[in-house]
Design a protein around this motif. Structure first.
Motif, short mmCIF file in Angstrom:
data_model
loop_
_atom_site.label_atom_id
_atom_site.label_comp_id
_atom_site.label_asym_id
_atom_site.label_seq_id
_atom_site.Cartn_x
_atom_site.Cartn_y
_atom_site.Cartn_z
N ALA A 189 37.64 44.50 41.85
CA ALA A 189 36.69 45.08 40.98
C ALA A 189 37.53 46.43 40.09
O ALA A 189 37.70 46.56 39.07
N TYR A 190 38.39 47.23 41.05
CA TYR A 190 39.08 48.32 40.59
C TYR A 190 40.04 47.90 39.79
O TYR A 190 40.12 48.80 38.75
N ASN A 191 40.80 46.95 39.90
CA ASN A 191 41.87 46.47 39.06
C ASN A 191 41.40 45.64 37.73
O ASN A 191 42.39 45.14 36.90
N LEU A 192 40.01 45.31 37.96
CA LEU A 192 39.68 44.15 36.90
C LEU A 192 40.20 44.55 35.34
O LEU A 192 39.59 45.70 35.04
N THR A 193 40.66 43.81 34.72
CA THR A 193 41.10 44.12 33.28
C THR A 193 40.80 43.03 32.50
O THR A 193 41.04 41.82 32.55
N ALA A 194 40.25 43.55 31.26
CA ALA A 194 39.78 42.55 30.15
C ALA A 194 41.19 42.15 29.50
O ALA A 194 42.26 43.01 29.64
N GLN A 195 41.31 41.09 28.55
CA GLN A 195 42.36 40.82 28.21
C GLN A 195 43.07 41.95 27.18
O GLN A 195 44.00 42.16 26.87
N SER A 196 41.98 42.75 26.70
CA SER A 196 42.35 43.62 25.81
C SER A 196 43.00 45.22 26.57
O SER A 196 43.53 45.98 25.95
N GLY A 197 42.91 44.89 27.91
CA GLY A 197 43.36 45.98 28.64
C GLY A 197 42.29 46.75 29.11
O GLY A 197 42.75 47.90 29.87
N ARG A 198 41.06 46.93 28.78
CA ARG A 198 39.71 47.65 29.18
C ARG A 198 39.69 47.32 30.63
O ARG A 198 39.59 46.10 31.15
N SER A 199 39.36 48.68 31.52
CA SER A 199 39.22 48.26 32.93
C SER A 199 37.66 48.82 33.11
O SER A 199 37.17 49.72 32.37
N LEU A 200 37.05 48.35 34.20
CA LEU A 200 35.86 48.96 34.43
C LEU A 200 35.99 50.24 35.42
O LEU A 200 34.88 51.11 34.94
N TYR A 201 36.83 50.63 36.07
CA TYR A 201 36.82 51.57 36.87
C TYR A 201 38.10 52.67 36.57
O TYR A 201 38.06 53.74 37.13
N ARG A 202 39.24 51.89 36.28
CA ARG A 202 40.45 52.88 36.11
C ARG A 202 40.10 53.92 34.90
O ARG A 202 39.53 53.33 34.03
N ALA A 203 40.48 55.02 35.23
CA ALA A 203 40.33 55.99 34.12
C ALA A 203 41.43 55.33 32.99
O ALA A 203 42.55 55.18 33.10
N ASP A 204 41.21 55.66 31.71
CA ASP A 204 41.76 55.59 30.51
C ASP A 204 43.10 56.27 30.37
O ASP A 204 42.87 57.52 30.71
N GLY A 238 45.56 44.58 35.07
CA GLY A 238 46.47 45.80 34.79
C GLY A 238 47.37 45.45 33.69
O GLY A 238 46.96 45.69 32.59
N ARG A 239 48.53 45.28 33.85
CA ARG A 239 49.66 44.96 32.95
C ARG A 239 50.49 43.69 32.96
O ARG A 239 50.82 43.23 34.09
N TYR A 240 50.35 42.77 32.24
CA TYR A 240 50.75 41.43 32.01
C TYR A 240 51.04 41.06 30.72
O TYR A 240 50.52 41.60 29.63
N PRO A 241 51.96 40.37 30.22
CA PRO A 241 52.69 40.12 28.99
C PRO A 241 51.68 39.19 28.00
O PRO A 241 51.74 39.51 26.97
N ARG A 242 50.90 38.31 28.65
CA ARG A 242 49.96 37.44 27.96
C ARG A 242 48.81 36.88 28.70
O ARG A 242 48.85 36.91 29.83
N ALA A 243 48.09 35.96 28.04
CA ALA A 243 46.87 35.52 28.71
C ALA A 243 47.38 34.25 29.35
O ALA A 243 48.18 33.58 29.05
N PRO A 244 47.15 34.33 30.98
CA PRO A 244 47.67 33.09 31.75
C PRO A 244 47.03 31.85 31.38
O PRO A 244 45.80 31.69 31.02
N ASP A 245 47.76 30.66 31.61
CA ASP A 245 47.07 29.40 31.79
C ASP A 245 47.51 28.62 32.97
O ASP A 245 48.07 29.44 34.06
N ASP A 246 46.87 27.66 33.50
CA ASP A 246 47.12 27.21 34.83
C ASP A 246 48.41 26.96 35.41
O ASP A 246 48.77 27.12 36.44
N ALA A 247 49.51 26.66 34.32
CA ALA A 247 50.66 26.64 34.83
C ALA A 247 51.30 28.04 35.41
O ALA A 247 52.15 27.97 36.09
N ASP A 248 50.81 29.18 35.11
CA ASP A 248 51.16 30.43 35.52
C ASP A 248 50.69 30.93 36.94
O ASP A 248 50.47 32.10 37.37
#
Length: 451
Positions: free
Chosen positions: A436-451, A275-285
């Motif tokens: 799956a419905y909320n799966l989001t690429a780092q770019s913000g692209r989703s498989l199932y949510r409408a743009d 969904g919405r998150y500020p940056r790519a996470p690492d393990d400490a996150d």
């Protein structure tokens, strides 16, 4: 460092969502999901901290209960959700998103809420609910968003769901409107709402400012009080963010115990990055399920044990844990047994097989709804009911403690996804696994949510 391969599975690339071979590996005391994309390189993400209980935790998977009317496999998981024939569980809880609008702008939001698209009409929602009821009449329904309470007609939507036939309706909310208007809570209860799934991350405003962007504690407390007056059961839902509120797990459990029986459960959700998150996470996150369990047990000061918690009996065991407790007069917790859990249900010893997903639905409905009214005084002269009344009052102070680890593009394991029974109703009448419905690429692209 010595690395041991535990299992082979599949996942996706966090950059392009391409399906990839993946491996679960153990290194020291941790379990990692490892994968490599030919275009975007290798990814390695911690998924479990505590190797000593990892194998035992997954030793008894739930029995499969395939969905009714599953569709064909075309591209394969996670691209054919709706549900495809590879899926192993029918629905337990189905979310219906009644709006994209929200009265908050949280830095992390699985729905990336706050859209400007108009709300679906009541007629459209009736169409979705009718189609869902035709295939899954016994699911627990959760009205979600966005923030559902921004709709003035939410009581009518709840009444509509009841009219169609759904017998357990939850509301997923931040509580702001409930806090401002006690009459609104009563309207929701009269319409047929059973349970308020209340976002509740902290007991101080400093943490709310980090996680939600504004001070919210007073609003949360008022929302709980107004639900109490309206006799609505409340489930507290903290999103756990490492470095922000993970040190407050025990304090949140204590708060939940003090506020029983209005608070029926506390359901922790380790932060997931979709969904919405500020940056790519690492393990400490990341915080993993065994770390949450250990924090609860440690805070219990000897009254709780790791054995009081169990994996779900229907979904994949690595998706959740739960336990049931009663609260004594000093607000201390004591285990209440193995067949009382929620989120959605533990695996008791039994002689005959049963539909674990159906059992999970019934367990949630029983444990998360408001408690029944207290028993009336005895009408039978000479028969003392003081001990019985005390027992009933004590049983009313029960508390379920659970957690669910949702998967994002870094942690997605398709073996887990095929076992998912928390689904989202799509406007085209499909039901799609939550992760799956909320799966989001780092770019913000989703498989199932409408743009």
């Amino acid at each position: 460092m010595t690395e041991t391969v535990l299992a082979h599975t599949e996942s996706v690339c966090p950059q392009c969502l391409r399906r990839l071979p993946a491996t679960r590996v153990a290194e020291n005391d941790n379990v990692y999901l490892v994968k490599a994309c030919p275009e975007h390189g290798a990814f390695r993400t911690v998924i479990w901290r505590g190797l000593d209980n990892y194998v035992a935790w997954g030793a008894r998977p739930g029995a499969a209960a395939p969905p009714r009317g599953a569709g064909p496999r075309l591209e394969g998981c996670p691209f054919d959700c709706g549900l495809c024939a590879e899926h192993r569980q029918h629905s337990c809880c189905v979310l219906v998103e009644v709006t994209e609008r929200c009265n908050l702008r949280c830095p992390v939001c699985f729905a990336s809420a706050g859209g400007t698209r108009g709300d679906p009409s009541q007629a459209a929602i009736r169409d979705w609910l009718t189609a869902l009821y035709a295939t899954s009449p016994d699911v627990n329904l959760q009205l979600s968003g966005g923030e559902p309470t921004v709709r003035d007609d939410l009581p009518e939507i709840i009444a509509m769901a009841r009219e169609i036939g759904f017998d357990f309706v939850q509301l997923n909310t931040n509580g702001i409107r409930l806090s401002r208007d006690p009459a609104y809570a009563r309207r929701l209860a009269l319409a047929g709402l059973d349970c308020v799934f209340l976002q509740f991350d902290a007991l101080d405003d400093q943490r709310y400012r980090v996680i939600r962007g504004i001070d919210l504690l007073d609003a949360k407390l008022a929302a709980i009080d107004h639900c109490r007056r309206a006799r609505l059961g409340v489930v507290l839902v903290p999103t756990l963010v490492p470095g922000v509120n993970t040190q407050a797990i025990g304090a949140l459990v204590d708060f939940a115990a003090r506020h029983t029986p209005t608070v029926r459960a506390i359901h922790f959700q380790p932060v997931s990055y979709f969904g919405r998150y500020p940056r790519a996470p690492d393990d400490a996150d990341r915080i993993t399920l065994p770390e949450v369990m250990r924090a609860i047990v440690a805070h219990g000061g000897g009254t709780l044990n790791a054995a009081d918690f169990h994996p779900g009996a229907a979904e994949n065991p690595y998706c959740s844990f739960s336990g049931s407790f009663y609260v004594d007069a000093d607000n201390r917790l004591h285990a209440a047994g193995t067949d009382q859990a929620c989120g959605c249900g533990s695996a008791p010893t039994r002689a005959a097989p049963r539909d674990e997903t159906q059992h999970a639905r019934q367990t949630v409905a029983r444990k998360w709804a408001a408690p029944a009214q207290e028993a009336a005084p005895s009408c039978c002269p000479g028969v003392s009911v003081l001990s019985l009344d005390a027992f009933l009052a004590q049983r009313r102070r029960s508390l379920s403690i659970s957690a669910m680890a949702f998967q994002d593009a870094w942690t997605l394991d398709l073996a887990r996804l095929r076992d998912c029974y928390i689904h989202v109703a799509h406007p085209d009448h499909r039901v799609i696994p939550f992760c799956a419905y909320n799966l989001t690429a780092q770019s913000g692209r989703s498989l199932y949510r409408a743009d």
